[in-house]
Scaffold this motif. Structure first.
Motif, PDB file in Angstrom:
ATOM      1  N   TYR A 171       0.832  -1.183   0.000  1.00 48.38           N
ATOM      2  CA  TYR A 171       0.000   0.000   0.000  1.00 48.38           C
ATOM      3  C   TYR A 171       0.874   1.242   0.000  1.00 48.38           C
ATOM      4  O   TYR A 171       1.714   1.447   0.854  1.00 48.38           O
ATOM      5  N   GLY A 172       0.671   2.092  -1.021  1.00 49.04           N
ATOM      6  CA  GLY A 172       1.372   3.365  -1.116  1.00 49.04           C
ATOM      7  C   GLY A 172       2.862   3.202  -1.063  1.00 49.04           C
ATOM      8  O   GLY A 172       3.442   2.190  -1.438  1.00 49.04           O
ATOM      9  N   LYS A 173       3.562   4.235  -0.581  1.00 54.46           N
ATOM     10  CA  LYS A 173       5.010   4.188  -0.457  1.00 54.46           C
ATOM     11  C   LYS A 173       5.413   3.380   0.765  1.00 54.46           C
ATOM     12  O   LYS A 173       6.584   3.040   0.925  1.00 54.46           O
ATOM     13  N   GLU A 190       4.061   6.319   6.990  1.00 56.61           N
ATOM     14  CA  GLU A 190       2.977   7.302   6.874  1.00 56.61           C
ATOM     15  C   GLU A 190       1.860   6.818   5.957  1.00 56.61           C
ATOM     16  O   GLU A 190       0.736   7.313   6.028  1.00 56.61           O
ATOM     17  N   ASP A 191       2.132   5.848   5.110  1.00 62.28           N
ATOM     18  CA  ASP A 191       1.116   5.340   4.195  1.00 62.28           C
ATOM     19  C   ASP A 191       0.458   4.061   4.692  1.00 62.28           C
ATOM     20  O   ASP A 191      -0.230   3.383   3.943  1.00 62.28           O
TER      21      ASP A 191
END
Length: 694
Positions: free
Chosen positions: A142-144, A299-300
């Motif tokens: 998921y995401g970075k 953070e992601d």
């Protein structure tokens, strides 16, 4: 009369299933040695059998034992959609590394004739070199936040998510079975569980002094030292400027026992945790909170998934950790954390809170501005819970492997639930107002377009007779109902369709939720736009042709039990797989078959749905659960007024005006006429009579 006939058909179908379904599914017998040996190619060779469950020694070129050879079918007979397990040959070395995973046999409908076996074999090609001591996940990062994570992601097959998850769980279950027996590191005893009768008053000081709450402190200087001599050594200026500052000030507390949870959590969070444990009784909740600057996750990070910066191991094997998705508020007198979360381990996967385990925190640095190169280091803390809070049961339950599928489709399920709720409102309390809208037809076509795009092509939620056959096989013991849970998206549609049986009959699914049915409706409108001549069978032939779908259904049930190897081919009577699952990308004759029904729909309104669809036959039988006649009728309906009958393109209204609900697709055209004083003949005549009287 018609309900009686349909009751007979339903009884006949179920009787057929019970009569022919006498053979029960069992774990397949291991293949004979002479069939396994040719599959083991140099520099490896097949050694001696290590029991009667198909496990063999794996030998190197010098004849020394270096691992194990086994099949997934006999060790982990997890049934697929066909009711039969996917059988794969696994070569596992003595350290838990997968050397090879090879497909032996499978009957998954999407791979038998839909996508073919090539994507499945490509999926299995990702396993060699991976270790069962790693946290293997089917999906995408998921995401970075996935960058540099300790999780190992395997690319699934988009149009066969449920089938590859079944295969993945079969591989892990079989490999862990062999590892527990042959490789040191995993205990054989059942994991301990909190003793609900034990209570003890505890304070934070008690928890720290007794080692129930454990702390890991790492300074910025220690992090710099861990990266010293690497290209990432100078990539954290904050650590360089404040070497004595705390990079990590982590506390770990196993809050499975209620006495410990009550000591560290606020009353509201404690109550929420207890509600969570009622739903997930096999989860072992672990509180982690940090007062440093590291943070617990990236953070992601997405809630309710595996933490991407925290991992754990016990006995050399990974512990599957997942966010419990609880809002954490600590009790009065507790430290004030920067970040806090409750993770859950699962005792059904072998996690034992009374056995030493290690929590690993990953620190990641990035070097460079564009496409930075990631580096990491780990800090660990050991933990074991005190045994006075626990009981050790004798039974060890397996993990329900389908759970991961629901988490990975959470967003799709939320959108689907909102859409279905809206549709139920439109077709329920707001039905008359909805059918009376001036632009009702364009609105209906917009909804059907969404069904094709989101439910069909994106969500792969086209219901199929294959699921019905799998359910019937499971009902007589030839399979498992658990296979239904691997596709939660379709399961929600099934649930709503069954609710629709009680409220409206078959019409909710066939008229509003079937992607291929929606396609036929669009081709019909195209045919009318092109002014093509329409085929309108006589009432006699219409009644005769509608029985074909029941013949097809009984035939498929018989094949599913008497000749199961041919069931997937026989299910190709449905063009759903071609048109929806694989987007018409398959052999030309399948494409031609699906195109035939769509083109025929231009001149014969929804011919496949009305006359041949075996799933439609199931829906019609399910419609016997309907508890009311939901379409209003007047005394004049049928005598003398025949307008609704003439306008009904499904032929589901008799001359008497009575609705034949087993053939009603809930298009609402007759509702529009019935409630419109400018269209309904009895209302028009009544208005004229009133005008003359005035």
């Amino acid at each position: 009369m018609w309900r009686t006939l349909f009751s007979y058909v339903a009884i006949a179908c179920l009787t057929c299933a019970l009569l022919v379904g006498t053979a029960r599914a069992e774990a397949p017998a291991p293949l004979p040695r002479d069939q396994i040996a040719p599959l083991i190619v140099p520099p490896y060779a097949l050694g001696e059998a290590l029991g009667n469950n198909g496990v063999y020694q794996l030998l190197n070129s010098g004849g020394a034992e270096i691992g194990y050879v086994f099949e997934t079918g006999p060790l982990a007979p997890l049934p697929g959609f066909s009711g039969a397990p996917i059988n794969m040959l696994i070569l596992l070395d003595a350290h838990g590394t997968l050397i090879d995973v090879r497909l032996l046999s499978q009957r998954e409908p999407v791979f038998v004739s839909g996508l073919g076996e090539t994507p499945f074999r490509e999926f299995l090609a990702q396993y060699p070199g991976l270790s069962i001591t790693q946290s293997l996940v089917v999906g995408v990062p998921y995401g970075k936040g996935g960058g540099g994570s300790d999780l190992v992601y395997l690319d699934g097959v988009t149009k066969a998510t449920a089938s590859v998850r079944i295969a993945h769980e079969s591989i892990l279950a079989a490999a862990l079975t062999v590892a527990r027996d042959k490789i040191q590191g995993i205990g054989q005893s059942a994991p301990a569980q909190p003793d609900p009768a034990y209570n003890e008053a505890l304070t934070w000081d008690d928890l720290t002094k007794q080692g129930i709450a454990r702390n890991l402190r790492v300074t910025n200087a220690e992090v710099d030292q861990a990266f010293a001599g690497t290209i990432w050594a100078d990539d954290d200026p904050e650590a360089r400027d404040d070497p004595d500052g705390l990079f990590l000030d982590l506390w770990v507390v196993d809050i499975g026992p209620s006495a410990i949870a009550r000591a560290v959590l606020s009353p509201g969070t404690y109550d929420e945790l207890q509600r969570f444990l009622v739903v997930s009784p096999e989860a072992e909740p672990i509180l982690v909170f940090d007062m440093g600057r590291h943070g617990l996750v990236s953070e992601d990070f997405v809630r309710n998934t595996e933490p991407d910066r925290i991992s754990a191991e016990q006995g050399g094997f990974p512990v599957a950790l997942r966010d419990a998705d609880l809002w954490v508020e600590l009790a009065d007198g507790m430290p004030e954390p920067v970040n806090a979360m409750v993770l859950r381990a699962d005792r059904r996967l072998g996690f034992d809170p009374l056995t030493d385990w290690t929590l690993r925190l990953q620190a990641v640095r990035a070097h460079g501005m564009f496409q930075p190169e990631l580096g990491d280091t780990h800090f660990t803390i050991d933990y074991v819970a005190p045994d006075r809070f626990y009981l050790r049961p004798e039974v060890h339950k397996p993990l329900p492997a389908w759970l991961e599928a629901a988490y990975n489709r959470k967003a799709d399920l939320v959108v689907l639930a909102l859409g279905l709720a809206t549709l139920l409102i439109l077709l329920g309390p707001a039905m008359s107002r909805f059918a009376g809208l001036r632009h009702f037809t364009p609105i209906r076509l917009t909804i059907l377009a969404g069904v094709i795009g989101f439910v069909g092509w994106w969500g792969q939620g086209q219901l199929s007779i294959v699921t019905v056959l799998a359910t019937l096989r499971a009902a007589v013991g030839d399979g498992s109902f658990a296979v239904l849970l691997y596709d939660p998206f379709s399961l929600v549609i099934w649930a709503v369709s069954i609710v629709g049986f009680v409220l409206w009959g078959r019409g909710l699914f066939c008229g509003w939720l079937c992607p291929f049915g929606a396609m036929q409706e669009f081709t019909h409108h195209l045919g009318r736009l092109l002014r093509l001549p329409q085929i309108d069978p006589s009432p006699k032939w219409d009644r005769r042709l509608k029985w074909l779908k029941y013949v097809a259904l009984v035939g498929l049930i018989a094949i599913a039990f008497l000749a199961p190897d041919h069931a997937e081919k026989a299910a190709e009577i449905e063009p759903f797989k071609t048109a929806i699952t694989v987007w018409f990308v398959r052999e030309w004759y399948y494409v031609a078959y699906a195109a035939f029904w769509l083109l025929l729909g231009m001149v014969l309104f929804k011919g496949f749905c009305r006359y041949l669809c075996p799933l439609g036959a199931v829906m019609a039988i399910g419609g016997l659960l309907r508890g009311r006649d939901w379409i209003k009728r007047r005394a004049e309906c049928g005598s003398p007024c025949q307008l609704c009958k003439v306008k009904c393109r499904y032929g589901s209204i008799r001359k008497t005006g009575e609705i034949q609900y087993s053939e009603c697709f809930q298009c609402l055209d007759c509702v529009t006429i019935h409630d419109n004083p400018k269209l309904c003949v009895p209302l028009i005549l009544a208005a004229r009579k009133q005008e003359r009287g005035a």
